[in-house]
Design an enzyme around this catalytic site. Structure first.
Site, PDB file in Angstrom:
ATOM      1  N   LYS A  28       0.814  -1.222   0.000  1.00  0.00           N
ATOM      2  CA  LYS A  28       0.000   0.000   0.000  1.00  0.00           C
ATOM      3  C   LYS A  28       0.848   1.273   0.000  1.00  0.00           C
ATOM      4  O   LYS A  28       0.476   2.260  -0.638  1.00  0.00           O
ATOM      5  CB  LYS A  28      -0.959   0.006   1.182  1.00  0.00           C
ATOM      6  CG  LYS A  28      -0.308   0.174   2.545  1.00  0.00           C
ATOM      7  CD  LYS A  28      -1.350   0.182   3.649  1.00  0.00           C
ATOM      8  CE  LYS A  28      -0.703   0.279   5.023  1.00  0.00           C
ATOM      9  NZ  LYS A  28      -0.054   1.560   5.285  1.00  0.00           N
ATOM     10  N   THR A  29       2.010   1.243   0.686  1.00  0.00           N
ATOM     11  CA  THR A  29       2.850   2.446   0.724  1.00  0.00           C
ATOM     12  C   THR A  29       3.380   2.771  -0.668  1.00  0.00           C
ATOM     13  O   THR A  29       3.478   3.942  -1.051  1.00  0.00           O
ATOM     14  CB  THR A  29       4.014   2.266   1.722  1.00  0.00           C
ATOM     15  OG1 THR A  29       3.483   1.839   2.975  1.00  0.00           O
ATOM     16  CG2 THR A  29       4.771   3.560   1.926  1.00  0.00           C
ATOM     17  N   ASP A 214      -3.954   7.405   4.700  1.00  0.00           N
ATOM     18  CA  ASP A 214      -3.428   6.067   4.979  1.00  0.00           C
ATOM     19  C   ASP A 214      -4.103   5.510   6.237  1.00  0.00           C
ATOM     20  O   ASP A 214      -4.548   6.274   7.090  1.00  0.00           O
ATOM     21  CB  ASP A 214      -1.911   6.161   5.178  1.00  0.00           C
ATOM     22  CG  ASP A 214      -1.242   4.799   5.239  1.00  0.00           C
ATOM     23  OD1 ASP A 214      -1.860   3.806   4.794  1.00  0.00           O
ATOM     24  OD2 ASP A 214      -0.103   4.716   5.719  1.00  0.00           O
ATOM     25  N   GLU A 215      -4.149   4.188   6.374  1.00  0.00           N
ATOM     26  CA  GLU A 215      -4.749   3.521   7.544  1.00  0.00           C
ATOM     27  C   GLU A 215      -6.151   4.066   7.824  1.00  0.00           C
ATOM     28  O   GLU A 215      -6.524   4.353   8.965  1.00  0.00           O
ATOM     29  CB  GLU A 215      -3.858   3.704   8.795  1.00  0.00           C
ATOM     30  CG  GLU A 215      -2.426   3.219   8.636  1.00  0.00           C
ATOM     31  CD  GLU A 215      -2.302   1.695   8.587  1.00  0.00           C
ATOM     32  OE1 GLU A 215      -3.333   1.003   8.545  1.00  0.00           O
ATOM     33  OE2 GLU A 215      -1.148   1.213   8.566  1.00  0.00           O
ATOM     34  N   GLN A 245      -7.566  -5.185   9.564  1.00  0.00           N
ATOM     35  CA  GLN A 245      -6.497  -4.721  10.448  1.00  0.00           C
ATOM     36  C   GLN A 245      -6.946  -3.544  11.313  1.00  0.00           C
ATOM     37  O   GLN A 245      -6.122  -2.759  11.785  1.00  0.00           O
ATOM     38  CB  GLN A 245      -5.261  -4.338   9.627  1.00  0.00           C
ATOM     39  CG  GLN A 245      -4.646  -5.521   8.888  1.00  0.00           C
ATOM     40  CD  GLN A 245      -3.316  -5.170   8.241  1.00  0.00           C
ATOM     41  OE1 GLN A 245      -2.309  -4.984   8.905  1.00  0.00           O
ATOM     42  NE2 GLN A 245      -3.318  -5.079   6.921  1.00  0.00           N
ATOM     43  N   ARG A 603       2.534 -10.764  10.146  1.00  0.00           N
ATOM     44  CA  ARG A 603       3.858 -10.135  10.282  1.00  0.00           C
ATOM     45  C   ARG A 603       4.944 -11.106   9.820  1.00  0.00           C
ATOM     46  O   ARG A 603       6.060 -10.691   9.522  1.00  0.00           O
ATOM     47  CB  ARG A 603       4.169  -9.784  11.749  1.00  0.00           C
ATOM     48  CG  ARG A 603       3.275  -8.760  12.439  1.00  0.00           C
ATOM     49  CD  ARG A 603       2.999  -7.540  11.639  1.00  0.00           C
ATOM     50  NE  ARG A 603       1.760  -7.705  10.884  1.00  0.00           N
ATOM     51  CZ  ARG A 603       1.393  -6.949   9.858  1.00  0.00           C
ATOM     52  NH1 ARG A 603       2.172  -5.976   9.443  1.00  0.00           N
ATOM     53  NH2 ARG A 603       0.264  -7.153   9.217  1.00  0.00           N
TER      54      ARG A 603
END
Length: 671
Positions: A28-29, A214-215, A245, A603
């Site tokens: 996503k970044t 973002d987020e 998330q 993770r």
């Protein structure tokens, strides 16, 4: 690396509102940074017309660096990349007079809030820390929901809510009188300003012509309203988020904001990023199966082109100490067989208190480690205080340590007296402790202060003498009682539970000291002075090591691990009551706990381990927890419980032996 078709689609859609549903590890970044570059280089936007917001300073800094690498520093100048609260602060600064504030306003932190509300509520709460903290949380919730004091008073359904609302009103009035704002005001005030002031709203819509968030799943009501007010009817924006998330409902996050976008922006384009570039196929398959047990706003299924990978392993221990032993032993064996580095391993847990047994064992085995997203054992205030006492007991001339604890707990040696002792020490060229022992000190201190200083000196000297004559750990425990550390912690802590945890930390420190005094098969008995040196060195190393480059095992909470990745992950304490947490079980909020477990699973890149203990201490009692329901929700074929381990065939045993010998040779050749 080239963008995949979904990423490319998300980057190139700029004519309307866009929701990028970005699964864990889906890049996503890269999408956000590439989209900013696309807006500038292809669509003709100036960097100053674009704003990107996220939730932490670290994330904002990383985003800014990535954009500068993609666009170039000069080309990206003027781009607004910040947290929500920094954006809000900038809006407030531009409209101070309209909002009724003067330049040079103050920002109240949590301690300032507590102090003010403690004063205001003295008649009703009489300093009850739990009641005051509950009031702080309620005021924060009202502000996040854009509820003003008058509205809170008018809508109060019972006497408790009405009392809280009246204190909210008084608190707000005092903040305004002090020309001060609190953290929640940084979103509340800009949102109300843009809602009610046409001129300010048009000004900011002109300044921010394209917005990226973002987020997005972590936004609360006021943050979502601020987004809507900035983008307006033109709706030139992209939000990136993942409902799987969303793990911050306890601080006001509203996953339903993803659903609201569909209602508020019917032209919304949805792009799903489902290709995961992080985890092996097996880890991803297990994570997918787990999260399918949650209801979904949008359906998505992550996939990976990476190898399927090894089974997920569950380690079963007798106690929490045994759990730490098994996890560390498994990690060391894995490291030896695969010739890996410590920094490739992460130990993740639900609560900070779980780190203690792992810290103790890692330190005992001289394995470097780093605590992230929580306070290290040695970073905790009560441990710093006790370490300062130990330093003074083993070295009277340690002025830094002495200054920390000379009036902790309060013993009637105020700042003015300490300053006079300091001046006296400078004049006589001696340490503070020597100055405190000097017979002429009575000439510069008031009698009451002098007597307090002498009482402290006698206590230190007597304790040091007793340590030489008797069992040191017994003397130290008596020392803690004489100091009144437990009473002090209860008077200073935010709640009785926090005080109990702080006292448990002090007990843990002394159990470590006791173990080191006695020695064991790995370590010879040490003197108190040697122990203090060892523990201080551990603390210094922890503070000086660079997070990114140092070869150290990573310890952190599941919340802190979000956005990070590690080749090998140990998810410890996979038990009912820990994950899912008991409070969430009681409140029937299992969905968020499952999302937290999902974050933990995703993770891991190469290998994932879980651990459980059959017995665990809780509030002084021994409990026998059940394995977490989340373990049973994982696909059975992908999970290997310790007792189910299949025996290697002769060929596999031979290959492992050869690999072990090769790594052993490498180890000796490096030396």
């Amino acid at each position: 690396m080239r963008l995949n078709p979904a990423q490319q689609s998300a980057v190139e859609y700029v004519s309307g509102p866009c929701l990028v549903l970005a699964g864990a590890g889906s890049g996503k970044t890269r999408v956000i940074t590439n989209k900013i570059a696309y807006l500038v280089q292809t669509c003709g936007y100036k960097p100053s017309q674009i704003a990107a917001v996220t939730f932490t300073n670290k994330a904002a800094r990383e985003m800014k660096e990535r954009v500068a690498q993609t666009l170039g520093k000069k080309e990206s100048r003027g781009l607004k990349v910040s947290t929500f609260h920094t954006l809000g602060l900038n809006i407030i600064k531009k409209h101070l007079s309209v909002l009724g504030y003067k330049a040079g306003f103050s920002l109240f932190d949590d301690k300032d809030q507590f102090s003010l509300l403690n004063d205001l509520s003295e008649a009703d709460f009489d300093g009850d820390k739990d009641a005051i903290n509950s009031l702080i949380r309620r005021i924060s919730a009202w502000k996040n929901e854009l509820v003003l004091p008058e509205q809170a008073v008018a809508s109060a359904q019972d006497e408790v809510a009405k009392l809280d609302a009246l204190y909210y009103q008084e608190y707000t009035r005092h903040l305004k009188a002090y020309n001060a704002l609190d953290f929640d005001d940084l979103i509340l005030l800009p949102t109300l300003l843009l809602r009610d002031n046409d001129k300010a709203r048009e000004q900011w819509r002109s300044a921010i012509q394209y917005l990226l968030v973002d987020e997005y799943q972590d936004t609360n009501t006021s943050q979502y309203q601020l987004i809507k007010l900035i983008v307006g009817e033109r709706a030139r924006f992209t939000v990136v988020g993942d409902d799987d998330q969303s793990i911050y409902s306890w601080r006001g996050a509203q996953p339903k904001n993803l659903l609201l976008l569909n209602d508020d922006f019917p032209e919304l384009k949805l792009v799903k990023l489902e290709q995961n570039y992080r985890s092996s196929g097996r880890i991803l398959h297990a994570a997918n199966i787990l999260i399918q047990n949650n209801p979904h706003v949008f359906e998505k299924r992550l996939f990976s082109d990476l190898h399927y990978g090894e089974t997920l392993k569950v380690l079963v221990a007798k106690t929490e100490e045994h759990e730490a032993e098994k996890v560390i032993a498994e990690m060391l064996a894995h490291r030896f067989m695969h010739d890996t580095q410590y920094q490739q391993y992460a130990i993740l847990y639900r609560g900070n208190h779980q780190s203690r047994v792992f810290e103790k064992l890692l330190m005992k085995n001289r394995i470097p480690y780093k605590i992230s997203g929580g306070t290290s054992f040695f970073g905790r205030t009560e441990i710093k205080d006790m370490m300062a006492y130990l330093r003074v007991l083993t070295n009277h001339d340690d002025d830094t340590a002495l200054l920390r604890i000379i009036n902790t707990p309060h013993r009637g040696i105020g700042r003015a007296s300490i300053a006079k002792v300091g001046e006296f020490a400078n004049m006589h060229g001696c340490s503070l402790f020597e100055a405190m022992c000097h017979q002429s000190l009575s000439t510069v201190l008031a009698d009451k202060s002098y007597q307090s200083v002498q009482a402290f000196v006698r206590l230190v000297v007597q304790t040091e003498d007793n340590i030489k004559r008797a069992e040191p750990v017994v003397v130290l425990r008596d020392f803690v009682k004489i100091l009144g550390i437990e009473e002090w912690l209860f008077s200073q802590s935010a709640s009785p539970k926090a005080a109990e945890m702080a006292m448990a930390n002090v007990s843990t420190l002394f159990s470590w000291v006791n173990d080191m005094l006695k020695g064991d098969a790995l370590e010879a008995p040490m003197s108190l002075s040697e122990i203090v040196q060892r523990l201080c060195l551990r603390d210094m190393m922890e503070r000086s090591e660079d997070d990114n480059d140092a070869d150290q095992v990573q310890l952190m909470t599941l919340h802190a691990s979000k956005g990070l990745e590690f080749p090998y992950v140990f998810l410890v304490g996979m038990e009912e009551g820990l994950l899912p947490h008991q409070s969430s079980i009681d409140e029937e909020n299992i969905d968020e706990e499952r999302r937290l477990a999902y974050v933990g699973l995703t993770r891991a890149q190469e290998r994932l381990f879980f651990s459980i203990a059959r017995e665990r201490r809780q509030m002084g009692e021994i409990i026998e927890p059940e394995p977490s329901r989340f373990l049973y929700e994982l696909p059975h074929d992908d999970v290997e419980w310790e007792w189910q381990k299949k025996q290697d065939n002769p060929e596999q045993r031979k290959q492992k032996a050869e690999k072990g010998i090769a790594n052993l040779k490498n180890l000796f050749s490096e030396d």
